[in-house]
Design a protein around this motif. Structure first.
Motif, PDB file in Angstrom:
ATOM      1  N   ASP A   1       4.292   7.885 -11.378  1.00  0.00           N
ATOM      2  CA  ASP A   1       4.955   6.889 -12.019  1.00  0.00           C
ATOM      3  C   ASP A   1       4.666   6.678 -13.539  1.00  0.00           C
ATOM      4  N   ARG A   2       5.645   6.485 -14.418  1.00  0.00           N
ATOM      5  CA  ARG A   2       5.306   6.422 -16.097  1.00  0.00           C
ATOM      6  C   ARG A   2       4.235   5.419 -16.250  1.00  0.00           C
ATOM      7  N   ASP A   3       4.673   4.358 -15.905  1.00  0.00           N
ATOM      8  CA  ASP A   3       3.733   3.135 -16.019  1.00  0.00           C
ATOM      9  C   ASP A   3       2.586   3.154 -15.688  1.00  0.00           C
ATOM     10  N   LEU A   4       2.244   3.687 -14.581  1.00  0.00           N
ATOM     11  CA  LEU A   4       0.745   3.941 -14.022  1.00  0.00           C
ATOM     12  C   LEU A   4       0.214   4.832 -14.858  1.00  0.00           C
ATOM     13  N   ILE A   5       0.724   5.971 -15.221  1.00  0.00           N
ATOM     14  CA  ILE A   5       0.063   7.234 -15.884  1.00  0.00           C
ATOM     15  C   ILE A   5      -0.195   6.446 -17.124  1.00  0.00           C
ATOM     16  N   ASP A   6       0.459   5.990 -17.921  1.00  0.00           N
ATOM     17  CA  ASP A   6       0.488   5.387 -19.198  1.00  0.00           C
ATOM     18  C   ASP A   6      -0.731   4.342 -19.250  1.00  0.00           C
ATOM     19  N   ILE A   7      -0.913   3.323 -18.323  1.00  0.00           N
ATOM     20  CA  ILE A   7      -1.830   2.455 -18.263  1.00  0.00           C
ATOM     21  C   ILE A   7      -3.252   2.866 -18.049  1.00  0.00           C
ATOM     22  N   THR A   8      -3.352   3.955 -17.038  1.00  0.00           N
ATOM     23  CA  THR A   8      -4.287   4.753 -16.818  1.00  0.00           C
ATOM     24  C   THR A   8      -4.956   5.380 -17.738  1.00  0.00           C
ATOM     25  N   LEU A   9      -4.125   6.082 -18.773  1.00  0.00           N
ATOM     26  CA  LEU A   9      -4.611   6.784 -19.875  1.00  0.00           C
ATOM     27  C   LEU A   9      -5.076   5.963 -21.194  1.00  0.00           C
TER      28      LEU A   9
ATOM     29  N   ILE B   1       0.868  -1.414   0.246  1.00  0.00           N
ATOM     30  CA  ILE B   1      -0.037   0.187  -0.026  1.00  0.00           C
ATOM     31  C   ILE B   1       0.951   1.404  -0.083  1.00  0.00           C
ATOM     32  N   ALA B   2       1.699   1.038   0.964  1.00  0.00           N
ATOM     33  CA  ALA B   2       2.790   2.236   1.019  1.00  0.00           C
ATOM     34  C   ALA B   2       3.496   2.609  -0.514  1.00  0.00           C
ATOM     35  N   ALA B   3       3.941   1.604  -1.113  1.00  0.00           N
ATOM     36  CA  ALA B   3       4.574   1.793  -2.435  1.00  0.00           C
ATOM     37  C   ALA B   3       3.571   2.048  -3.321  1.00  0.00           C
ATOM     38  N   ALA B   4       2.300   1.688  -3.473  1.00  0.00           N
ATOM     39  CA  ALA B   4       1.365   2.111  -4.271  1.00  0.00           C
ATOM     40  C   ALA B   4       0.930   3.553  -4.143  1.00  0.00           C
ATOM     41  N   PHE B   5       1.132   4.115  -2.995  1.00  0.00           N
ATOM     42  CA  PHE B   5       0.829   5.386  -2.872  1.00  0.00           C
ATOM     43  C   PHE B   5       2.087   6.407  -3.334  1.00  0.00           C
ATOM     44  N   GLY B   6       3.006   5.762  -3.283  1.00  0.00           N
ATOM     45  CA  GLY B   6       4.458   6.263  -3.541  1.00  0.00           C
ATOM     46  C   GLY B   6       4.363   6.485  -5.234  1.00  0.00           C
TER      47      GLY B   6
ATOM     48  N   ALA C   1       0.242  -3.216  -8.538  1.00  0.00           N
ATOM     49  CA  ALA C   1      -1.193  -3.946  -8.678  1.00  0.00           C
ATOM     50  C   ALA C   1      -2.181  -3.066  -7.913  1.00  0.00           C
ATOM     51  N   LEU C   2      -1.672  -2.885  -6.631  1.00  0.00           N
ATOM     52  CA  LEU C   2      -2.650  -2.071  -5.729  1.00  0.00           C
ATOM     53  C   LEU C   2      -2.741  -0.438  -6.063  1.00  0.00           C
ATOM     54  N   GLY C   3      -1.605   0.072  -6.414  1.00  0.00           N
ATOM     55  CA  GLY C   3      -1.653   1.499  -7.104  1.00  0.00           C
ATOM     56  C   GLY C   3      -2.682   1.592  -8.176  1.00  0.00           C
ATOM     57  N   LEU C   4      -2.606   0.782  -9.017  1.00  0.00           N
ATOM     58  CA  LEU C   4      -3.625   0.538 -10.324  1.00  0.00           C
ATOM     59  C   LEU C   4      -4.972   0.529  -9.667  1.00  0.00           C
ATOM     60  N   GLY C   5      -5.027  -0.373  -8.565  1.00  0.00           N
ATOM     61  CA  GLY C   5      -6.315  -0.739  -8.067  1.00  0.00           C
ATOM     62  C   GLY C   5      -7.077   0.432  -7.398  1.00  0.00           C
ATOM     63  N   PHE C   6      -5.924   1.184  -6.776  1.00  0.00           N
ATOM     64  CA  PHE C   6      -6.713   2.473  -6.211  1.00  0.00           C
ATOM     65  C   PHE C   6      -7.291   3.225  -7.468  1.00  0.00           C
ATOM     66  N   ILE C   7      -6.553   3.473  -8.209  1.00  0.00           N
ATOM     67  CA  ILE C   7      -6.981   4.664  -9.274  1.00  0.00           C
ATOM     68  C   ILE C   7      -8.416   3.940  -9.913  1.00  0.00           C
ATOM     69  N   LEU C   8      -8.469   2.582 -10.049  1.00  0.00           N
ATOM     70  CA  LEU C   8      -9.566   1.858 -10.711  1.00  0.00           C
ATOM     71  C   LEU C   8     -10.796   2.312  -9.601  1.00  0.00           C
ATOM     72  N   ILE C   9     -10.512   1.955  -8.510  1.00  0.00           N
ATOM     73  CA  ILE C   9     -11.548   2.351  -7.372  1.00  0.00           C
ATOM     74  C   ILE C   9     -12.165   3.892  -7.498  1.00  0.00           C
ATOM     75  N   GLY C  10     -11.131   4.694  -7.372  1.00  0.00           N
ATOM     76  CA  GLY C  10     -11.140   6.243  -7.333  1.00  0.00           C
ATOM     77  C   GLY C  10     -12.045   6.457  -8.593  1.00  0.00           C
TER      78      GLY C  10
END
Ligand code: ADP
Ligand code: MG
Lengths: 237, 234
Positions: free
Chosen positions: B19-27, B8-13, B204-213
């Protein structure tokens, strides 16, 4: 003067759910003073008005104006017993029939605003129609019906659920429309209102026309026992 | 437990540092889903409106079919679209398989019946209210459709949001037709599945938080819309 009247109903019959709810009947609606359709609840007043206006199709018979239906349709309007208002502002409700006819927004707005002034709703122009009082709603429906300057205006018990004051205001608007050349055809079971407005009376009972006479004759002494009982305030069936 | 907390801590980080991968996937997720929902609404709302104001022989059957299509299992939609787009399939020449376009096609098939069905329900109600008036005013069918869709626009936006909610969290179909290719067809849901199976809980959790959001925002908007809709009631 009207260009679409007289309206001739010939052999009209409306059946619903295996029952004849109107007719068979013939009726000529002439280009003269207000016609009031009288009769108890369920007599067929609404159905008769709807057939005349063309929004209920008769099972049998014909209702013909002197001009083709498409042309006649543009010169008439209908006010329902329970006002049907669009989920829009009062002003937009009145603009709507004008927009349908291709009038530009600016011109429609000006005409509609003027119409709202005429019915005393000028201050409520921007208010959502849904929050208006019962009387205001019916006045708005009336404004919307009159904004296209119809030659014939149908009114289905327009004041049935309104108080005395709203009723009086609406009758004043109707008198104005009438003197402006609009033929009124109104259903009511309110005898006082019929006396105030009618030039002609059609008395309906169980889907049948029992009497059609001038208002004067009708109120002075109807020829049928049913109409006499109705005028006395007895329950007629 | 330790793993999860550090995850969870890393996800928030990852989220905070964009994070580029995170943004890329979300977009990419948003691009695919928003496109599919836009097409789904452009098809579904007119269909719902047309069904509301039309009387034709197979109307009831059509509505029943529509409601049944709403319950289509996404995996099966994915399978069918896969077969159609595969090299030996009828649309194989376009080479669309394993592209975002294939994912959009699959999502359109999933979303359109849902939007059409919810729209139809709202529009049928307003049409029942307006029916006598619009007949009396000699409206053409086109004018009727325009009037009821405009006056029911809030409910239609709600229907569209419901389509978005369904599409953004969907995985079955897009996994099959998209193939979850890194940088190409990887989206929130498929990435979460992959990272989880790799044991990479932080991403996975970072992406999960965005999806939930995103899902949360959509539901909040729907709730707010339906409340303002009710205040506009009669
Ligand atoms: N669609 C319909 N199906 C079945 N019966 C109807 C329908 N519309 C009206 N009726 C019946 O026809 C009769 C006349 O109705 P209506 O014209 O509304 O009378 P009024 O306006 O004089 O009260 C009533 O008994 C009513 O119940
Ligand atoms: Mg009636």
């Amino acid at each position: 003067m009207s260009t679409i009247l007289p309206l001739r109903l010939a052999g009209i019959e409306v059946r619903r759910a295996g029952r004849t709810i109107l007719g068979p009947l013939d009726l000529d609606v002439e280009d003269s003073g207000p016609l009031v359709v009288l009769g108890p609840n369920g007599a067929g007043k609404s159905t008769l008005l709807r057939v005349c206006h063309g929004i209920t199709h008769p099972t049998k018979g014909k209702a013909d104006w002197v001009v083709p239906r498409a042309e006649a349709n543009l010169a008439q309007a209908f006010v329902f017993q329970t006002p049907i208002l669009l989920r829009r502002s009062a002003l937009e409700n009145v603009m709507y029939p004008l927009s349908l006819r291709g009038e530009g927004k600016k011109a429609a707005r000006a005409t509609a605003q003027k119409m709202l002034d005429d019915v005393g709703l000028a201050d409520l122009a921007t208010v959502r129609a849904s929050v208006l009082s019962g009387g205001e709603k019916q006045k708005l429906a009336l404004a919307r019906a009159l904004v296209t300057r119809p030659e014939v205006l149908f009114l289905d018990e327009p004041t049935a659920s309104l108080d005395g004051r709203s009723t009086r205001e609406i009758e004043t608007i109707l008198a104005g429309a009438q003197s402006g050349g609009t033929k009124l055809m109104m259903a009511t079971h309110d005898l006082g209102q019929a006396r105030r407005i009618a030039a002609h009376v059609v008395f309906l009972l169980n889907g049948q026309i029992i009497e059609t006479r001038s208002a004067k004759e009708f109120f002075e002494g109807p020829s049928t026992a049913a109409a006499q009982a109705f005028l006395k305030g007895d329950i007629v069936e | 437990m330790e793993d999860i907390w550090s995850g969870i801590a890393a996800a928030f980080g990852l989220i905070v540092t964009l994070d580029r991968d995170l943004i890329d996937i979300t977009l990419r997720s948003l691009q695919v889903t928003l496109t599919a929902v836009a097409i789904g609404a452009a098809l579904g709302i007119p269909l719902g409106a047309w069904l509301a104001v039309s009387r034709f022989r197979f109307r009831r059957v059509t509505i029943a079919v529509l409601n049944a299509l709403m319950g289509l299992p996404p995996v099966v939609v994915g399978l069918v679209v896969y077969i159609l787009l595969s090299r030996s399939g009828p649309f194989g020449v376009f080479g669309l398989l394993f592209t975002p376009t294939a994912m959009i096609i699959a999502q359109v098939i999933i979303v359109t019946p849902l939007v059409a069905s919810i729209s139809h329900q709202a529009l049928r109600e307003i049409w029942a209210d307006y029916h006598d008036l619009l007949i009396s005013l000699n409206t053409t069918k086109w004018q009727r459709i325009r009037t009821i869709t405009w006056d029911a626009r809030r409910a239609l936006l709600t229907a569209t949001l419901a389509g978005f909610g369904r599409a953004i969290g969907e995985i079955g179909a897009i996994m099959i037709v998209g193939g979850n290719i890194d940088q190409v067809t990887r989206v929130l849901t498929t990435a979460i599945a992959l990272e989880t199976s790799k044991g990479n809980f932080a991403l996975a959790l970072g992406l999960g938080f965005i999806l939930i959001g995103l899902a949360f925002l959509v539901n909040l908007a729907m709730h707010w819309l339906s409340r303002t809709e009710q205040r506009g009631r009669w």
